[in-house]
Design a protein around this motif. Structure first.
Motif, PDB file in Angstrom:
ATOM      1  N   ILE A  29       7.100  -5.550  10.256  1.00  7.58           N
ATOM      2  CA  ILE A  29       6.084  -5.793   9.218  1.00  7.58           C
ATOM      3  C   ILE A  29       5.370  -7.114   9.482  1.00  7.58           C
ATOM      4  O   ILE A  29       4.145  -7.220   9.312  1.00  7.58           O
ATOM      5  CB  ILE A  29       6.752  -5.795   7.831  1.00  7.58           C
ATOM      6  CG1 ILE A  29       7.412  -4.444   7.568  1.00  7.58           C
ATOM      7  CG2 ILE A  29       5.751  -6.127   6.734  1.00  7.58           C
ATOM      8  CD1 ILE A  29       8.232  -4.395   6.299  1.00  7.58           C
ATOM      9  N   ALA A  30       6.124  -8.142   9.909  1.00 11.77           N
ATOM     10  CA  ALA A  30       5.501  -9.437  10.206  1.00 11.77           C
ATOM     11  C   ALA A  30       4.501  -9.318  11.342  1.00 11.77           C
ATOM     12  O   ALA A  30       3.409  -9.898  11.295  1.00 11.77           O
ATOM     13  CB  ALA A  30       6.588 -10.456  10.551  1.00 11.77           C
ATOM     14  N   THR A  31       4.850  -8.549  12.371  1.00 11.00           N
ATOM     15  CA  THR A  31       3.924  -8.346  13.489  1.00 11.00           C
ATOM     16  C   THR A  31       2.670  -7.618  13.035  1.00 11.00           C
ATOM     17  O   THR A  31       1.543  -7.989  13.411  1.00 11.00           O
ATOM     18  CB  THR A  31       4.621  -7.553  14.606  1.00 11.00           C
ATOM     19  OG1 THR A  31       5.766  -8.281  15.057  1.00 11.00           O
ATOM     20  CG2 THR A  31       3.672  -7.320  15.776  1.00 11.00           C
ATOM     21  N   PHE A  32       2.844  -6.589  12.217  1.00 10.89           N
ATOM     22  CA  PHE A  32       1.684  -5.851  11.699  1.00 10.89           C
ATOM     23  C   PHE A  32       0.756  -6.763  10.900  1.00 10.89           C
ATOM     24  O   PHE A  32      -0.476  -6.716  11.053  1.00 10.89           O
ATOM     25  CB  PHE A  32       2.169  -4.688  10.840  1.00 10.89           C
ATOM     26  CG  PHE A  32       1.078  -4.015  10.064  1.00 10.89           C
ATOM     27  CD1 PHE A  32       0.178  -3.156  10.694  1.00 10.89           C
ATOM     28  CD2 PHE A  32       0.922  -4.240   8.708  1.00 10.89           C
ATOM     29  CE1 PHE A  32      -0.838  -2.553   9.978  1.00 10.89           C
ATOM     30  CE2 PHE A  32      -0.088  -3.642   7.984  1.00 10.89           C
ATOM     31  CZ  PHE A  32      -0.978  -2.782   8.617  1.00 10.89           C
ATOM     32  N   LEU A  33       1.329  -7.602  10.047  1.00 10.93           N
ATOM     33  CA  LEU A  33       0.510  -8.490   9.218  1.00 10.93           C
ATOM     34  C   LEU A  33      -0.243  -9.509  10.061  1.00 10.93           C
ATOM     35  O   LEU A  33      -1.407  -9.827   9.788  1.00 10.93           O
ATOM     36  CB  LEU A  33       1.391  -9.198   8.188  1.00 10.93           C
ATOM     37  CG  LEU A  33       2.007  -8.308   7.101  1.00 10.93           C
ATOM     38  CD1 LEU A  33       2.947  -9.109   6.216  1.00 10.93           C
ATOM     39  CD2 LEU A  33       0.913  -7.656   6.266  1.00 10.93           C
ATOM     40  N   ARG A  34       0.408 -10.037  11.093  1.00  9.89           N
ATOM     41  CA  ARG A  34      -0.264 -11.026  11.941  1.00  9.89           C
ATOM     42  C   ARG A  34      -1.403 -10.388  12.732  1.00  9.89           C
ATOM     43  O   ARG A  34      -2.489 -10.976  12.855  1.00  9.89           O
ATOM     44  CB  ARG A  34       0.749 -11.665  12.892  1.00  9.89           C
ATOM     45  CG  ARG A  34       1.722 -12.604  12.189  1.00  9.89           C
ATOM     46  CD  ARG A  34       2.656 -13.274  13.171  1.00  9.89           C
ATOM     47  NE  ARG A  34       3.589 -14.172  12.484  1.00  9.89           N
ATOM     48  CZ  ARG A  34       4.495 -14.918  13.097  1.00  9.89           C
ATOM     49  NH1 ARG A  34       4.614 -14.861  14.426  1.00  9.89           N
ATOM     50  NH2 ARG A  34       5.295 -15.715  12.412  1.00  9.89           N
ATOM     51  N   VAL A  35      -1.159  -9.197  13.271  1.00 11.55           N
ATOM     52  CA  VAL A  35      -2.230  -8.493  13.992  1.00 11.55           C
ATOM     53  C   VAL A  35      -3.381  -8.174  13.048  1.00 11.55           C
ATOM     54  O   VAL A  35      -4.560  -8.287  13.404  1.00 11.55           O
ATOM     55  CB  VAL A  35      -1.669  -7.220  14.656  1.00 11.55           C
ATOM     56  CG1 VAL A  35      -2.792  -6.380  15.248  1.00 11.55           C
ATOM     57  CG2 VAL A  35      -0.663  -7.583  15.748  1.00 11.55           C
ATOM     58  N   LEU A  36      -3.040  -7.778  11.815  1.00 12.01           N
ATOM     59  CA  LEU A  36      -4.074  -7.464  10.822  1.00 12.01           C
ATOM     60  C   LEU A  36      -4.924  -8.697  10.516  1.00 12.01           C
ATOM     61  O   LEU A  36      -6.152  -8.591  10.380  1.00 12.01           O
ATOM     62  CB  LEU A  36      -3.416  -6.935   9.550  1.00 12.01           C
ATOM     63  CG  LEU A  36      -4.360  -6.580   8.393  1.00 12.01           C
ATOM     64  CD1 LEU A  36      -5.266  -5.417   8.787  1.00 12.01           C
ATOM     65  CD2 LEU A  36      -3.564  -6.229   7.140  1.00 12.01           C
TER      66      LEU A  36
END
Length: 501
Positions: free
Chosen positions: A289-296
């Motif tokens: 989830i942290a990776t998804f949020l940073r990419v977003l």
């Protein structure tokens, strides 16, 4: 002709004074009182109290705690012998010191101390009895999150340092104090972890703090502009935070933090570009989830900067990239618009910024209503009047919404500003102008540094080991090393093998 011989200064000269030599405390009471009144310009809140046993107390009413002054100083000195040693023994205040220069005494009085003069002695006993008027600790307003600690710094330097020491109960946490500002003499604290932070980087920060010569420092956001590498750059090179947990995370990674008395924001250095799109909540959620949020967030930054400019370039020069199914409704929506795409886009972007700025300056409830109602009314009226097209309204709204995903306020402002020059370049030269603007931004970022460390690290120069906690965030067991950017003396945070097991 060009050089005038300087007259030698005689020791008997009363009109000229060497300001490099500090003035000693006079032994006579009346002379000391006269000097203090003159230096403080006979201020209305200057209080001079003479005790029956010979002691003379000088303090500022507006800065001292009356209860502490009466109980810990006045009551203790009534039966004491009138000499500095006895006064030092009897005063029960932790911040008590001996001073022999007038400048030091004035500085302590201006910081809430009471000066105790003993007749016939050129020494002053200074006891800090300052009022403790602090705002209670509250939740973070600009860096709010669901998970993690819900506490923020306040305006008290002592309180902020105590918050950090509660997280880091480690004797290696070093605290260096400085005074900056000719007029304000603001207290500045530099904190770092001994044995982790690089010594050269600490020396570099010390030199920058000591080299500052200004009238006053009122906030850390002003102070950070004086110590950053390139003050002409639009991108901030150091981060500000109001969260103690984030400040402690920086310290554990080998960074330094700078605290300014009276400011709720703490400066962290050095920083990288990608850290402006990271949040402390990324450490509290699952790594996927942290990776998804940073990419977003990074994707939202790109959309916010380039989306409107691509629209302007496509409608002005490059119709061939627009799908035919979209070209017909696009032409119909722009059939009533009298302006070229560049004027239309700049007009709407300016309108959005006006609404955003008006909402920020108004009271909270009125500002929220103003932003929502104003956006709906102005957008609908602009389309009905033929000033703009429906599709551009959607594009502008998406760009403005994407800019809010940036967790850092300073970087969010940069993204808002960068849209305008790129729209102008796209309207003048199309995609060629966009490419020129993109290359200029990339070169500018490549040349930037934060405390003489690369700003685009770990991507340039490439440090693949630090990619584990950059745009992506791998599991905690894989991020057991401190980033190379800070050149830490101890790179290992914990044993990787044991953590994985």
């Amino acid at each position: 002709m060009f050089f005038k011989k300087k007259k030698p200064e005689t020791p008997d000269s009363k009109n000229e004074k060497n300001f490099d030599d500090k003035e000693l405390i006079p032994v006579y009471k009346d002379e000391f009182i006269t000097i203090m009144k003159e230096r403080l310009h006979h201020s209305a809140d200057l209080n001079i109290k003479e005790l029956s046993n010979g002691f003379t107390l000088i303090f500022l009413d507006t800065l001292t705690d009356k209860k502490m002054l009466n109980e810990n100083v006045l009551a203790r000195l009534e039966d004491a012998e009138p000499n500095p040693s006895e006064a030092f023994k009897h005063i029960t205040v932790s911040g008590t010191s001996k001073q022999k220069y007038v400048e030091d005494v004035i500085n302590s009085v201006l910081h809430g101390a009471v000066a105790v003069h003993s007749p016939g002695h050129p020494v002053i006993i200074s006891a800090v009895v300052a009022t403790q008027e602090n705002r209670s600790l509250t939740r973070p307003e600009n860096e709010s999150q669901v998970l993690g600690p819900q506490i923020a710094f306040n305006e008290s330097l002592a309180t902020n340092i105590s918050l950090i020491r509660r997280y880091l109960t480690n004797p290696n946490l070093c605290n260096e104090s400085y005074s900056v500002g000719k007029q304000t003499k603001s207290a500045i604290s530099l904190l770092y972890m001994k044995g982790i932070a690089d010594d050269d980087m600490i020396d570099r920060m010390r030199e920058r703090i000591k080299s500052i010569e200004v009238d006053g420092i009122l906030d850390s956001s002003i102070f950070v502009q004086l110590i950053e590498d390139n003050s002409f750059a639009i991108f901030p090179q150091m981060l500000l935070t109001e969260r103690p947990d984030r400040a402690c995370a920086w310290l554990l990674n080998g960074k330094m933090i700078v605290l300014v008395d009276g400011s709720v924001q703490v400066i962290g250095a050095p920083q990288t570009f990608i850290e402006f799109f990271q949040s402390m909540e990324d450490q509290s959620v699952r790594w996927q989830i942290a990776t998804f949020l940073r990419v977003l967030r990074v994707f939202s930054m790109i959309v916010s900067i380039f989306f409107t400019a691509i629209y302007v370039a496509a409608l002005t020069f490059h119709y061939e990239i627009i799908p035919q199914t979209l070209l017909i409704p696009l032409g119909e929506s722009r059939s009533r618009v009298p302006f070229p795409p560049i004027i239309e886009a700049l007009l709407l972007e300016t309108m959005i910024e006006l609404l955003r700025e008006a909402g920020a300056r108004l009271p909270t409830k009125v500002g929220q209503t103003m932003g929502i109602v104003g956006g709906i009314v102005v957008g609908t009226a602009a389309v009905d009047a033929g000033f703009t097209s429906n599709i551009l309204i959607i594009i502008i709204a998406v760009s403005a919404l994407a800019s809010f995903t940036t967790p850092n306020y300073m970087m969010g402002n940069v993204i808002r500003v960068l849209r305008f020059p790129l729209i102008i370049l796209a309207g003048l030269w199309g995609f060629y102008g966009l490419m020129v603007g993109f290359c200029f931004l990339l070169i500018h970022l490549l040349r930037l540094s934060s405390l003489d460390t690369p700003f685009l690290a770990p991507f340039y120069p490439p440090r693949f080991e630090d990619w584990r906690d950059s745009i992506i965030r791998l599991p905690i067991g894989w991020t057991n090393k401190r980033p190379l950017q800070t050149r830490p003396l101890d790179r290992i945070k914990y044993a990787e093998r044991k953590t994985k097991e």
